[in-house]
Design a protein around this motif. Structure first.
Motif, PDB file in Angstrom:
ATOM      1  N   LYS A   1     -11.505  -7.041   8.907  1.00 27.18           N
ATOM      2  CA  LYS A   1     -10.463  -6.133   8.395  1.00 27.18           C
ATOM      3  C   LYS A   1     -10.823  -4.684   8.730  1.00 27.18           C
ATOM      4  CE  LYS A   1      -7.373  -8.468   5.830  1.00 27.18           C
ATOM      5  NZ  LYS A   1      -7.923  -9.777   5.557  1.00 27.18           N
ATOM      6  N   VAL A   2     -12.110  -4.339   8.491  1.00 29.53           N
ATOM      7  CA  VAL A   2     -12.550  -2.972   8.797  1.00 29.53           C
ATOM      8  C   VAL A   2     -12.359  -2.709  10.291  1.00 29.53           C
ATOM      9  CG1 VAL A   2     -14.539  -1.417   8.850  1.00 29.53           C
ATOM     10  CG2 VAL A   2     -14.228  -2.949   6.932  1.00 29.53           C
ATOM     11  N   ASP A   3     -12.753  -3.688  11.105  1.00 28.92           N
ATOM     12  CA  ASP A   3     -12.659  -3.520  12.548  1.00 28.92           C
ATOM     13  C   ASP A   3     -11.201  -3.383  13.002  1.00 28.92           C
ATOM     14  OD1 ASP A   3     -13.839  -3.470  15.119  1.00 28.92           O
ATOM     15  OD2 ASP A   3     -12.977  -5.456  15.446  1.00 28.92           O
ATOM     16  N   ASN A   4     -10.328  -4.250  12.476  1.00 31.34           N
ATOM     17  CA  ASN A   4      -8.908  -4.197  12.862  1.00 31.34           C
ATOM     18  C   ASN A   4      -8.281  -2.860  12.497  1.00 31.34           C
ATOM     19  OD1 ASN A   4      -8.880  -6.684  13.858  1.00 31.34           O
ATOM     20  ND2 ASN A   4      -7.969  -7.683  12.082  1.00 31.34           N
ATOM     21  N   TYR A   5      -8.693  -2.365  11.330  1.00 28.48           N
ATOM     22  CA  TYR A   5      -8.120  -1.097  10.893  1.00 28.48           C
ATOM     23  C   TYR A   5      -8.566   0.020  11.840  1.00 28.48           C
ATOM     24  CZ  TYR A   5      -6.741   2.747   7.912  1.00 28.48           C
ATOM     25  OH  TYR A   5      -6.160   3.892   7.434  1.00 28.48           O
ATOM     26  N   ARG A   6      -9.876  -0.009  12.183  1.00 30.17           N
ATOM     27  CA  ARG A   6     -10.402   1.046  13.053  1.00 30.17           C
ATOM     28  C   ARG A   6      -9.767   0.989  14.435  1.00 30.17           C
ATOM     29  NH1 ARG A   6     -15.259   3.546  12.254  1.00 30.17           N
ATOM     30  NH2 ARG A   6     -15.820   3.214  14.412  1.00 30.17           N
ATOM     31  N   THR A   7      -9.501  -0.222  14.939  1.00 29.14           N
ATOM     32  CA  THR A   7      -8.931  -0.315  16.284  1.00 29.14           C
ATOM     33  C   THR A   7      -7.406  -0.218  16.251  1.00 29.14           C
ATOM     34  OG1 THR A   7      -8.891  -2.711  16.067  1.00 29.14           O
ATOM     35  CG2 THR A   7     -10.804  -1.781  17.174  1.00 29.14           C
ATOM     36  N   GLY A   8      -6.844  -0.083  15.066  1.00 25.60           N
ATOM     37  CA  GLY A   8      -5.386   0.077  14.951  1.00 25.60           C
ATOM     38  C   GLY A   8      -4.651  -1.251  15.047  1.00 25.60           C
ATOM     39  N   ALA A   9      -5.419  -2.380  15.014  1.00 31.35           N
ATOM     40  CA  ALA A   9      -4.763  -3.690  15.169  1.00 31.35           C
ATOM     41  C   ALA A   9      -4.131  -4.181  13.860  1.00 31.35           C
ATOM     42  CB  ALA A   9      -5.779  -4.714  15.676  1.00 31.35           C
ATOM     43  N   ALA A  10      -4.485  -3.532  12.739  1.00 31.44           N
ATOM     44  CA  ALA A  10      -3.969  -4.015  11.445  1.00 31.44           C
ATOM     45  C   ALA A  10      -2.528  -3.552  11.226  1.00 31.44           C
ATOM     46  CB  ALA A  10      -4.850  -3.468  10.323  1.00 31.44           C
ATOM     47  N   VAL A  11      -1.699  -4.469  10.748  1.00 29.96           N
ATOM     48  CA  VAL A  11      -0.310  -4.094  10.425  1.00 29.96           C
ATOM     49  C   VAL A  11       0.033  -4.618   9.030  1.00 29.96           C
ATOM     50  CG1 VAL A  11       0.733  -3.957  12.732  1.00 29.96           C
ATOM     51  CG2 VAL A  11       0.451  -6.183  11.635  1.00 29.96           C
ATOM     52  N   LEU A  12       0.996  -3.984   8.405  1.00 31.93           N
ATOM     53  CA  LEU A  12       1.418  -4.435   7.075  1.00 31.93           C
ATOM     54  C   LEU A  12       2.524  -5.478   7.217  1.00 31.93           C
ATOM     55  CD1 LEU A  12       1.582  -1.140   4.971  1.00 31.93           C
ATOM     56  CD2 LEU A  12      -0.119  -2.951   4.851  1.00 31.93           C
ATOM     57  N   ASN A  13       2.415  -6.544   6.442  1.00 29.97           N
ATOM     58  CA  ASN A  13       3.508  -7.526   6.405  1.00 29.97           C
ATOM     59  C   ASN A  13       4.288  -7.297   5.114  1.00 29.97           C
ATOM     60  OD1 ASN A  13       2.642  -8.868   8.784  1.00 29.97           O
ATOM     61  ND2 ASN A  13       0.947  -9.704   7.569  1.00 29.97           N
ATOM     62  N   TRP A  14       5.376  -6.617   5.238  1.00 26.14           N
ATOM     63  CA  TRP A  14       6.129  -6.245   4.035  1.00 26.14           C
ATOM     64  C   TRP A  14       6.774  -7.474   3.392  1.00 26.14           C
ATOM     65  CZ3 TRP A  14       5.351  -1.575   2.193  1.00 26.14           C
ATOM     66  CH2 TRP A  14       4.928  -0.580   3.074  1.00 26.14           C
ATOM     67  N   GLU A  15       6.660  -7.535   2.081  1.00 25.62           N
ATOM     68  CA  GLU A  15       7.307  -8.625   1.340  1.00 25.62           C
ATOM     69  C   GLU A  15       7.588  -8.126  -0.080  1.00 25.62           C
ATOM     70  OE1 GLU A  15       4.468 -11.809   0.866  1.00 25.62           O
ATOM     71  OE2 GLU A  15       2.839 -10.400   0.791  1.00 25.62           O
ATOM     72  N   THR A  16       8.281  -8.946  -0.847  1.00 24.92           N
ATOM     73  CA  THR A  16       8.582  -8.574  -2.225  1.00 24.92           C
ATOM     74  C   THR A  16       7.406  -8.993  -3.100  1.00 24.92           C
ATOM     75  OG1 THR A  16      10.871  -9.012  -1.748  1.00 24.92           O
ATOM     76  CG2 THR A  16      10.276  -8.890  -4.058  1.00 24.92           C
ATOM     77  N   VAL A  17       6.835  -8.054  -3.834  1.00 25.04           N
ATOM     78  CA  VAL A  17       5.642  -8.359  -4.628  1.00 25.04           C
ATOM     79  C   VAL A  17       5.879  -7.979  -6.084  1.00 25.04           C
ATOM     80  CG1 VAL A  17       3.163  -7.881  -4.885  1.00 25.04           C
ATOM     81  CG2 VAL A  17       4.203  -7.818  -2.621  1.00 25.04           C
ATOM     82  N   ASP A  18       5.652  -8.956  -6.967  1.00 28.49           N
ATOM     83  CA  ASP A  18       5.694  -8.655  -8.399  1.00 28.49           C
ATOM     84  C   ASP A  18       4.260  -8.288  -8.806  1.00 28.49           C
ATOM     85  OD1 ASP A  18       5.459  -8.826 -11.180  1.00 28.49           O
ATOM     86  OD2 ASP A  18       7.158 -10.214 -11.305  1.00 28.49           O
ATOM     87  N   LEU A  19       4.091  -7.057  -9.273  1.00 29.19           N
ATOM     88  CA  LEU A  19       2.734  -6.553  -9.498  1.00 29.19           C
ATOM     89  C   LEU A  19       1.967  -7.355 -10.557  1.00 29.19           C
ATOM     90  CD1 LEU A  19       3.445  -2.717  -9.383  1.00 29.19           C
ATOM     91  CD2 LEU A  19       2.951  -4.295  -7.527  1.00 29.19           C
ATOM     92  N   GLY A  20       2.665  -7.749 -11.629  1.00 31.07           N
ATOM     93  CA  GLY A  20       2.007  -8.531 -12.686  1.00 31.07           C
ATOM     94  C   GLY A  20       1.517  -9.866 -12.139  1.00 31.07           C
ATOM     95  N   VAL A  21       2.360 -10.515 -11.357  1.00 33.66           N
ATOM     96  CA  VAL A  21       2.005 -11.812 -10.766  1.00 33.66           C
ATOM     97  C   VAL A  21       0.817 -11.643  -9.820  1.00 33.66           C
ATOM     98  CG1 VAL A  21       2.827 -13.677  -9.270  1.00 33.66           C
ATOM     99  CG2 VAL A  21       4.362 -12.672 -10.988  1.00 33.66           C
ATOM    100  N   LEU A  22       0.845 -10.550  -9.052  1.00 39.34           N
ATOM    101  CA  LEU A  22      -0.247 -10.283  -8.102  1.00 39.34           C
ATOM    102  C   LEU A  22      -1.584 -10.151  -8.844  1.00 39.34           C
ATOM    103  CD1 LEU A  22      -0.986  -9.487  -5.094  1.00 39.34           C
ATOM    104  CD2 LEU A  22      -0.775  -7.135  -5.838  1.00 39.34           C
TER     105      LEU A  22
END
Ligand code: ADP
Length: 423
Positions: free
Chosen positions: A252-273
């Motif tokens: 994860k650290v490596d992907n973020y540094r190389t710019g390979a990380a992307v967000l997968n947007w979805e509907t999230v209920d914070l309490g459930v999370l």
């Protein structure tokens, strides 16, 4: 030592003013030149101009070889001369360097102290010279020499001007050298950092395949085994899953540094999370005898986010609240939505983090306790991964902590109109 009876100057006033103006101009330019080569060239040009000499040169002390090395001279561009060196013993420059005092030579041909090899190599003829030390805070590190005064002898005025130039030049040379050292150290650090990054990328990639096989076969065997061995196998699977988490963190650290990380947007209920993430940590909390409390809203709080990445951030923070706690301690997790933010708060009453360490704990591989004396596991990656995941959501993590009292980690995720999906 300085030769006595230097001729008394009889310089017309307007000429003297011109000289001083030139010196002032050179001093100003010196401090703005940061590259060594043009700086040295400028110093020898100014030295020749200001003393009405045919040529000038700079020798700097080489502490590895224990002699003086030409760093700038008129014949310097012809490269075979660049390695020309002058010994400390048996040379005027060596004398100036050793005693830190100027030397004037009126008749170089007759002076036995002259190191003649330089003229022999360069084809240059030295008739007279004026050498002054280059020193900073009384430490001499080189020699500035003007050679062959036009139309007469070097005067005390020349000596004064050249010494003044040398004192300014010495500071500028040291600054330029320090800058080179700093740049070199910076490049070495950047190389090391790249090596570390490559190492992380390769290792996490190479570990993933065998670990997948271990997990696959162990899960298969667990079903085929009797009750006694099944428990042993569960320990193997649990440890392998922990290893998998570490490898995931590394990549994860490596992907973020190389710019390979992307967000997968979805509907999230914070309490459930929060419930889902905490459920995976209940066993750890039991082992550490730490209680987990929730303060969750009575109704769903729904936002648009990457549930997996946000969950990972929370999981690391809650895990720390448990692990850096004392038996009988507590971790309280709350979620709320303030104006424009989703806010998670994880409060523990554990060992706390000293003020001076609070920024550093978010750095990769940083751990407050020394690696060799640590009682708890971990690689010092949890909080840096948490921070990366939160930053990907344009959010931030705040930390308040007091040693012996506990820590509060607050995660703030900004919500624009589109991300806030609650009624
Ligand atoms: P790890 O826990 O794997 O060492 P982290 O990046 O999660 O790495 O944390 C870095 C360091 O910060 C930990 O080693 C620990 O010293 C300190 N730390 C993190 N969270 C807490 C906490 N809740 N209480 C006390 N210390 C903490």
């Amino acid at each position: 030592m300085a030769e006595q009876n230097v001729s008394i100057p009889n310089v017309p006033l307007n000429l003297r003013i011109q000289q001083l103006e030139r010196l002032l101009e050179v001093s100003r330019t010196l401090s703005s030149l940061l590259e060594l080569e043009p700086l040295l060239q400028m110093i020898i040009d100014a030295a020749s101009d200001l003393t009405y000499s045919q040529e000038s040169s700079i020798l700097l002390y080489d502490d590895l070889e224990g002699d003086l090395k030409f760093e700038a001279a008129p014949w310097f561009k012809s490269s075979q001369m660049q390695e020309l060196r002058v010994p400390i013993e048996g040379s005027i420059a060596g004398e100036v360097f050793t005693y830190g005092e100027p030397v004037v030579v009126r008749d170089a041909v007759a002076d036995g102290r002259i190191f003649r090899a330089v003229d022999e190599h360069t084809g240059f003829e030295t008739h007279s010279l004026l050498s002054v030390p280059l020193k900073v805070e009384e430490v001499c590190f080189g020699v500035l020499t003007a050679v062959n005064k036009y139309g007469g002898h070097f005067t005390s005025e020349d000596q004064y001007i050249l010494e003044t130039l040398a004192s300014q030049a010495a500071v500028a040379i040291q600054n330029a050298k320090s800058l080179i050292e700093i740049q070199k150290a910076y490049e070495e650090l950047a190389d090391l950092d790249q090596m570390k990054t490559d190492f992380i990328a390769i290792t996490s990639h190479e570990l993933r395949t065998p670990l997948g096989l271990i997990l696959g076969h162990a899960t298969f065997l667990q079903d085929a085994l009797g009750d006694d061995q099944r428990e042993q196998m569960a320990v193997i699977i649990e440890s392998a899953l922990r290893l998998k988490e570490i490898i995931e963190d590394l990549s994860k650290v490596d992907n973020y540094r190389t710019g390979a990380a992307v967000l997968n947007w979805e509907t999230v209920d914070l309490g459930v999370l929060v419930r889902r993430v905490s459920a995976g940590l209940m066993r750890l909390a039991e082992d550490y005898r730490v209680r987990i409390e929730f303060q969750l809203p009575g109704r769903p709080l729904v936002i648009s986010a990457d549930g997996e990445k946000l969950g990972l951030a929370l999981s690391h923070i809650i895990r720390n609240g448990i692990m850096y706690n004392n038996p009988g301690g507590q971790v309280t997790i709350s979620v709320e939505k303030a104006a424009g933010f989703a806010q998670f708060r994880v409060v523990d009453d554990g060992i706390g983090i000293p003020q001076e360490e609070q920024e550093k704990v978010f750095e990769r591989f940083y751990q407050v306790e020394n690696h060799m004396v640590r009682r708890r596991g971990g690689m010092g990656l949890g909080l840096s991964v948490a921070q990366l995941m939160v930053e990907m959501h344009q959010g931030r993590i705040l930390l308040e902590s007091e040693p012996g009292v506990g820590s509060t980690f607050t995660v703030l995720i900004p919500l624009d109109g589109e991300q806030d999906l609650s009624e």
